[in-house]
Design an enzyme around this catalytic site. Sequence first.
Site, PDB file in Angstrom:
ATOM      1  N   HIS A  67      -3.644  -6.262   3.023  1.00  0.00           N
ATOM      2  CA  HIS A  67      -2.404  -6.029   2.295  1.00  0.00           C
ATOM      3  C   HIS A  67      -2.049  -4.548   2.392  1.00  0.00           C
ATOM      4  O   HIS A  67      -2.920  -3.705   2.667  1.00  0.00           O
ATOM      5  CB  HIS A  67      -2.588  -6.421   0.822  1.00  0.00           C
ATOM      6  CG  HIS A  67      -2.682  -7.898   0.598  1.00  0.00           C
ATOM      7  ND1 HIS A  67      -2.720  -8.466  -0.641  1.00  0.00           N
ATOM      8  CD2 HIS A  67      -2.743  -8.928   1.479  1.00  0.00           C
ATOM      9  CE1 HIS A  67      -2.801  -9.785  -0.531  1.00  0.00           C
ATOM     10  NE2 HIS A  67      -2.829 -10.089   0.751  1.00  0.00           N
ATOM     11  N   GLU A  69      -1.620  -2.250   0.273  1.00  0.00           N
ATOM     12  CA  GLU A  69      -2.433  -1.344  -0.556  1.00  0.00           C
ATOM     13  C   GLU A  69      -3.778  -1.039   0.110  1.00  0.00           C
ATOM     14  O   GLU A  69      -4.279   0.088   0.047  1.00  0.00           O
ATOM     15  CB  GLU A  69      -2.707  -1.976  -1.925  1.00  0.00           C
ATOM     16  CG  GLU A  69      -1.466  -2.206  -2.789  1.00  0.00           C
ATOM     17  CD  GLU A  69      -0.854  -3.584  -2.605  1.00  0.00           C
ATOM     18  OE1 GLU A  69      -0.972  -4.148  -1.481  1.00  0.00           O
ATOM     19  OE2 GLU A  69      -0.261  -4.106  -3.557  1.00  0.00           O
ATOM     20  N   CYS A 103      -1.778  -7.562  -5.973  1.00  0.00           N
ATOM     21  CA  CYS A 103      -2.433  -8.843  -6.225  1.00  0.00           C
ATOM     22  C   CYS A 103      -3.794  -8.608  -6.895  1.00  0.00           C
ATOM     23  O   CYS A 103      -4.233  -7.465  -7.057  1.00  0.00           O
ATOM     24  CB  CYS A 103      -2.591  -9.629  -4.930  1.00  0.00           C
ATOM     25  SG  CYS A 103      -3.935  -9.037  -3.885  1.00  0.00           S
ATOM     26  N   CYS A 106      -6.147  -6.586  -4.622  1.00  0.00           N
ATOM     27  CA  CYS A 106      -5.786  -5.169  -4.509  1.00  0.00           C
ATOM     28  C   CYS A 106      -6.017  -4.446  -5.836  1.00  0.00           C
ATOM     29  O   CYS A 106      -6.421  -3.277  -5.845  1.00  0.00           O
ATOM     30  CB  CYS A 106      -4.341  -5.024  -4.043  1.00  0.00           C
ATOM     31  SG  CYS A 106      -4.131  -5.545  -2.322  1.00  0.00           S
TER      32      CYS A 106
END
Lengths: 182, 298
Positions: A67, A69, A103, A106
Amino acid sequence: MGTEGVCGEMFYPNHEEIQKWMDKAFEMAKDALENGEVPVGCLLVYNNEVIGKGRNEVNETKNATRHAEMVALDELRDWCELKGLEVKTVCEKTVLYVTVEPCIMCAAALRLFNLPVVVYGCRNDRFGGCGSVLDISSANLPQTGTKFKCVAGHRAEEAVEMLKTFYKQENPNAPNPKTRKQ
Amino acid sequence: MEPERKRHRTRRRLRRSDPGQKTDFKLVLELNAMHPFTNLTHLKRVRACRSKDSPHALEILICLVKDATSPLNNDFSNAALGEPFVVKIPSRPPLTRPQFELASKHWPTSFHEDKLVSTALRGELFNAKQKAKMQEYMMLAVDAAKEGKKLGLKAIGAVIVDPNSDKIIAKSHDCSQNHPLQHAVMVCIDLVAQSQGGGCYSYEKYTSCQFNFVDLNNGASQPYICTGYDLYVTKEPCVLCAMALVHSRIGRVFYGTDSEDGAMGTKFKIHAQKDLNHRFEVFKGVLVGLCKELDKEE
Ligand SMILES: [Zn+2]
Ligand SMILES: [Zn+2]
């Protein structure tokens, strides 16, 4: 009472900083959308400098954990190495600006990096780890880094609109915006 | 698999009804129309009065205590009804026979046995051959953990296998001394990506972190890399790893020992989180003794 200012003082971005860096994050998200990528903008800012940024790299790495991040945190590590600075010390004064709520995964990653503050745009009803599905940011997890504060809702509608536009192109790996009900 | 054993009891208001006025069936229909019981369909609305001294034959559930208005609504004011009272009821349907028996002590409850949970509780979910395989894979994870430990790393190991072909896809140990997110499971997921021509880290200095290339039939990558695969890990995964496994669509997870911040039973049950788009079965206690031993200082 008088000591509150001393003990309670927290590292926190001011209004102008939030405005400025979220504008940048939204530019990134827009750019991603125009290129057919997940419209999530994500910046790590330390001492008024961007030391990490990321976009979703799930498809090219075939690794579902890449992701934005996670990619940005890797850039932060590289930056620290280049500057000869300790990751933990830098992270304690670093803010993540991201257009969508991180999420659950993360959020745990941000804890493990000891980031104190996350500023985000819209909620992530499908995977959100800062309250939408689970609240990892403030959970009691002594073995999983440190808790972090969230500043939510900055240009939220715009962030949702971008995600909705993106979903029309159907990407199964994208987060779900608030307005999409399953 | 860990079944829900705890029955949270919710208190409910109840009134006695006068016998003979209505049939049970009609009574239930009318009750359901007046006070619908959503989410509580496992409960019988009416039971025979337990006390012999009571002037009433039946007792009925009216509503949850929290839903009761005070003073009670007019529709309870039938003179045939006795004083309302509060009774504890099972808030969720029983999954096993002992749960059913316990629940029925409080209020008549319907029961549809969950065969999977009952079989698992009897220890009969897996046959001897399957158990031997599970131990063999966990043994590989234990060995990987020991290799990591030799390098001064946390003694946690992981293995991802394809249970259909019995092929080991990836094997790893914790590398978080090098990178705070390189937990054994995260490394293992990245190695699975590498087995499919992807991935993003090099683990060159860690010779025990390995993968085997897989043949992807049409060359196209699958959107979720761990679909159909099983993970064996010596310790319960944390939030980071548990959610990474959801994103990767892992098939099943087997772990040895609990961990303090564990997200598959201890602090959270991310594999069974109702809002998430992928759920999977988790089994703990495989080679638990050997996994526990990994934590001991040498
Ligand atoms: Zn994420
Ligand atoms: Zn972990």
